[in-house]
Design a protein around this motif. Structure first.
Motif, PDB file in Angstrom:
ATOM      1  N   SER A 178       1.810   7.435   0.742  1.00 34.05           N
ATOM      2  CA  SER A 178       0.316   7.023   1.496  1.00 34.05           C
ATOM      3  C   SER A 178      -0.286   8.205   2.419  1.00 34.05           C
ATOM      4  CB  SER A 178       0.587   5.486   1.987  1.00 34.05           C
ATOM      5  OG  SER A 178       1.324   5.668   3.114  1.00 34.05           O
ATOM      6  N   ILE A 179       0.518   8.876   2.939  1.00 34.35           N
ATOM      7  CA  ILE A 179       0.076   9.931   3.783  1.00 34.35           C
ATOM      8  C   ILE A 179      -0.058  11.052   3.350  1.00 34.35           C
ATOM      9  CG2 ILE A 179       0.768   8.406   5.865  1.00 34.35           C
ATOM     10  CD1 ILE A 179       2.818  10.244   6.178  1.00 34.35           C
ATOM     11  N   SER A 180       0.459  11.591   2.155  1.00 28.83           N
ATOM     12  CA  SER A 180       0.617  12.823   1.576  1.00 28.83           C
ATOM     13  C   SER A 180      -0.552  13.552   1.633  1.00 28.83           C
ATOM     14  CB  SER A 180       1.123  12.724   0.114  1.00 28.83           C
ATOM     15  OG  SER A 180       1.546  14.057  -0.306  1.00 28.83           O
ATOM     16  N   GLY A 181      -0.668  14.805   2.157  1.00 29.39           N
ATOM     17  CA  GLY A 181      -2.143  15.478   2.056  1.00 29.39           C
ATOM     18  C   GLY A 181      -3.166  15.329   3.265  1.00 29.39           C
ATOM     19  N   LYS A 182      -2.584  14.102   4.082  1.00 29.18           N
ATOM     20  CA  LYS A 182      -3.713  13.673   5.120  1.00 29.18           C
ATOM     21  C   LYS A 182      -3.325  14.479   6.557  1.00 29.18           C
ATOM     22  CE  LYS A 182      -4.394   9.057   3.761  1.00 29.18           C
ATOM     23  NZ  LYS A 182      -5.516   8.264   3.855  1.00 29.18           N
ATOM     24  N   ALA A 183      -4.239  14.686   7.301  1.00 30.47           N
ATOM     25  CA  ALA A 183      -4.158  15.369   8.379  1.00 30.47           C
ATOM     26  C   ALA A 183      -4.029  14.413   9.781  1.00 30.47           C
ATOM     27  CB  ALA A 183      -5.375  16.235   8.667  1.00 30.47           C
ATOM     28  N   ALA A 184      -3.511  15.053  10.733  1.00 30.32           N
ATOM     29  CA  ALA A 184      -3.572  14.332  12.131  1.00 30.32           C
ATOM     30  C   ALA A 184      -4.936  13.732  12.296  1.00 30.32           C
ATOM     31  CB  ALA A 184      -3.096  15.180  13.013  1.00 30.32           C
ATOM     32  N   GLY A 185      -4.968  12.466  13.047  1.00 27.88           N
ATOM     33  CA  GLY A 185      -6.072  11.688  13.029  1.00 27.88           C
ATOM     34  C   GLY A 185      -6.707  10.840  12.022  1.00 27.88           C
ATOM     35  N   GLU A 186      -5.992  11.120  10.799  1.00 29.11           N
ATOM     36  CA  GLU A 186      -6.472  10.252   9.621  1.00 29.11           C
ATOM     37  C   GLU A 186      -5.760   9.006   9.660  1.00 29.11           C
ATOM     38  OE1 GLU A 186      -7.561  11.956   5.837  1.00 29.11           O
ATOM     39  OE2 GLU A 186      -6.775  13.922   6.560  1.00 29.11           O
ATOM     40  N   SER A 187      -6.308   8.014   9.142  1.00 30.98           N
ATOM     41  CA  SER A 187      -5.690   6.720   8.952  1.00 30.98           C
ATOM     42  C   SER A 187      -4.924   6.492   7.670  1.00 30.98           C
ATOM     43  CB  SER A 187      -6.655   5.556   9.195  1.00 30.98           C
ATOM     44  OG  SER A 187      -7.192   5.747  10.368  1.00 30.98           O
ATOM     45  N   PHE A 188      -3.986   5.687   7.653  1.00 34.16           N
ATOM     46  CA  PHE A 188      -3.450   5.163   6.421  1.00 34.16           C
ATOM     47  C   PHE A 188      -3.081   3.605   6.059  1.00 34.16           C
ATOM     48  CE2 PHE A 188       0.057   6.043   9.154  1.00 34.16           C
ATOM     49  CZ  PHE A 188       0.930   5.141   8.920  1.00 34.16           C
ATOM     50  N   SER A 189      -3.078   3.248   4.789  1.00 39.95           N
ATOM     51  CA  SER A 189      -2.573   1.820   4.509  1.00 39.95           C
ATOM     52  C   SER A 189      -2.047   1.984   3.438  1.00 39.95           C
ATOM     53  CB  SER A 189      -3.804   0.778   4.838  1.00 39.95           C
ATOM     54  OG  SER A 189      -4.749   0.991   3.852  1.00 39.95           O
ATOM     55  N   VAL A 190      -0.756   1.045   3.240  1.00 39.66           N
ATOM     56  CA  VAL A 190      -0.184   0.787   2.045  1.00 39.66           C
ATOM     57  C   VAL A 190       0.599  -0.457   1.955  1.00 39.66           C
ATOM     58  CG1 VAL A 190       1.843   2.343   2.898  1.00 39.66           C
ATOM     59  CG2 VAL A 190       1.604   2.105   0.746  1.00 39.66           C
ATOM     60  N   SER A 191       0.632  -1.000   0.644  1.00 37.50           N
ATOM     61  CA  SER A 191       1.334  -2.007   0.536  1.00 37.50           C
ATOM     62  C   SER A 191       2.441  -1.823  -0.214  1.00 37.50           C
ATOM     63  CB  SER A 191       0.545  -3.036  -0.282  1.00 37.50           C
ATOM     64  OG  SER A 191      -0.658  -3.491   0.488  1.00 37.50           O
ATOM     65  N   ILE A 192       3.648  -2.097   0.108  1.00 38.70           N
ATOM     66  CA  ILE A 192       4.877  -1.815  -0.881  1.00 38.70           C
ATOM     67  C   ILE A 192       5.529  -3.238  -1.144  1.00 38.70           C
ATOM     68  CG2 ILE A 192       7.112  -0.874  -0.819  1.00 38.70           C
ATOM     69  CD1 ILE A 192       5.958   1.128   1.514  1.00 38.70           C
ATOM     70  N   ASP A 193       5.594  -3.447  -2.329  1.00 36.66           N
ATOM     71  CA  ASP A 193       6.317  -4.580  -2.760  1.00 36.66           C
ATOM     72  C   ASP A 193       7.712  -4.659  -2.537  1.00 36.66           C
ATOM     73  OD1 ASP A 193       7.103  -3.225  -4.997  1.00 36.66           O
ATOM     74  OD2 ASP A 193       5.837  -4.127  -6.216  1.00 36.66           O
ATOM     75  N   PHE A 194       8.663  -5.661  -2.693  1.00 30.14           N
ATOM     76  CA  PHE A 194       9.881  -5.502  -2.162  1.00 30.14           C
ATOM     77  C   PHE A 194      10.838  -4.776  -3.216  1.00 30.14           C
ATOM     78  CE2 PHE A 194       9.821  -9.537  -4.841  1.00 30.14           C
ATOM     79  CZ  PHE A 194      10.856  -9.240  -5.760  1.00 30.14           C
ATOM     80  N   GLU A 195      10.543  -4.656  -4.570  1.00 29.25           N
ATOM     81  CA  GLU A 195      11.321  -3.936  -5.389  1.00 29.25           C
ATOM     82  C   GLU A 195      10.943  -2.297  -5.004  1.00 29.25           C
ATOM     83  OE1 GLU A 195       9.602  -7.289  -8.027  1.00 29.25           O
ATOM     84  OE2 GLU A 195       8.739  -6.079  -6.574  1.00 29.25           O
ATOM     85  N   ASN A 196       9.899  -1.930  -4.432  1.00 31.56           N
ATOM     86  CA  ASN A 196       9.700  -0.714  -4.084  1.00 31.56           C
ATOM     87  C   ASN A 196      10.029  -0.369  -2.363  1.00 31.56           C
ATOM     88  OD1 ASN A 196       8.716   0.926  -6.405  1.00 31.56           O
ATOM     89  ND2 ASN A 196       7.400  -0.666  -6.432  1.00 31.56           N
ATOM     90  N   GLY A 197      10.499  -1.343  -1.943  1.00 34.86           N
ATOM     91  CA  GLY A 197      10.727  -1.428  -0.193  1.00 34.86           C
ATOM     92  C   GLY A 197      12.362  -1.303  -0.470  1.00 34.86           C
ATOM     93  N   TYR A 198      12.885  -2.591   0.161  1.00 35.52           N
ATOM     94  CA  TYR A 198      14.354  -2.659   0.252  1.00 35.52           C
ATOM     95  C   TYR A 198      15.060  -3.513  -0.778  1.00 35.52           C
ATOM     96  CZ  TYR A 198      13.250  -0.053   4.743  1.00 35.52           C
ATOM     97  OH  TYR A 198      12.840   0.861   5.619  1.00 35.52           O
ATOM     98  N   GLY A 199      14.163  -3.730  -1.871  1.00 29.54           N
ATOM     99  CA  GLY A 199      15.138  -4.697  -2.795  1.00 29.54           C
ATOM    100  C   GLY A 199      14.915  -5.731  -2.487  1.00 29.54           C
ATOM    101  N   ASP A 200      15.168  -6.930  -3.312  1.00 24.79           N
ATOM    102  CA  ASP A 200      15.397  -8.184  -3.347  1.00 24.79           C
ATOM    103  C   ASP A 200      16.773  -8.527  -2.190  1.00 24.79           C
ATOM    104  OD1 ASP A 200      14.763 -10.778  -3.596  1.00 24.79           O
ATOM    105  OD2 ASP A 200      14.887 -10.818  -5.724  1.00 24.79           O
TER     106      ASP A 200
END
Length: 171
Positions: A52-74
Motif C-alpha cells: 500500500s505504500i510502495s512507490g510513495k514519497a514522504a508526505g503521501e497518505s495511504f490506506s489499506v484493508s487487510i482481511d484476516f487471511e492476509n493479516g495474522y490468520g484465523d
C-alpha cells in the motif's frame, strides 16, 4: 525518495480492527511525533501493508484493508495450551510476578522456535496460555501518512531491521 527495498520508512497511522461481529474499533494510533520505522522489503511488516505504500514519497497518505487471511490468520483454538506450573519456576521457586493474567511471555517450543504466549488463566491445572497472534482473526484497516524515508545503512540491511530514526542503535 520513494518507499522501496532497502529504504527506512517512517509512518504514522491509525489501525482499526474488525472481528466480524462488533464492527471496526480503533486498536492503535501511531503519531507523526513518534512514528513507526521499518526496513522496506525485508518482511518486517505485512506484505499488503508494504504494497500500500510502495512507490510513495514522504508526505503521501495511504490506506489499506487487510482481511484476516492476509493479516495474522484465523484464530486457532489449538494454539491455546495448558503448561504445568513447574515449568515457570526459577531456581526452584514459583515466580508470582511472572504468572499474572495478561502477561506475554517469550518462550520456545520443543524445536527451538521462538514464540510469545499470553497468560489467560492460572489454576490447579496449570498455566493457560494463548499463542495466537493478538490480531489473529481480525480484519485490519490502516489509514496513515508516510512521515519520512531515508536510505538504510549497510548494517541495517545486513541485520534486516532498522536501528532507529537516524540509523544508530546498539544491540
Amino acid at each position: 525518495m520513494k518507499a522501496e527495498k532497502d529504504k527506512v520508512v517512517a509512518v504514522a497511522y491509525t489501525l482499526r480492527v474488525d472481528d466480524g461481529e462488533t464492527g471496526q474499533e480503533i486498536y492503535e494510533t501511531v503519531t507523526a511525533e513518534s512514528p513507526f520505522y521499518f526496513l522496506f522489503g525485508h518482511q518486517n511488516v505485512l506484505p499488503k501493508f508494504e504494497e500500500s505504500i510502495s512507490g510513495k514519497a514522504a508526505g503521501e497518505s495511504f490506506s489499506v484493508s487487510i482481511d484476516f487471511e492476509n493479516g495474522y490468520g484465523d484464530y486457532d483454538d489449538s494454539k491455546k495450551v495448558i503448561i504445568p506450573k513447574a515449568q515457570f519456576k526459577e531456581e526452584g521457586k514459583k515466580n508470582k510476578a511472572l504468572l499474572r493474567v495478561g502477561n506475554v511471555i517469550p518462550m520456545q517450543d520443543d524445536k527451538g522456535n521462538q514464540m510469545r504466549g499470553e497468560i489467560m488463566k492460572v489454576d490447579y491445572l496449570g498455566v493457560h496460555m494463548d499463542f495466537n497472534p493478538p490480531l489473529a482473526g481480525y480484519d485490519l484497516y490502516f489509514e496513515g501518512k508516510i512521515i519520512s524515508i531515508r536510505k538504510a545503512q549497510a548494517v541495517e540491511i545486513e541485520h534486516g531491521h532498522v536501528h532507529g530514526p537516524d540509523g544508530h542503535h546498539h544491540h
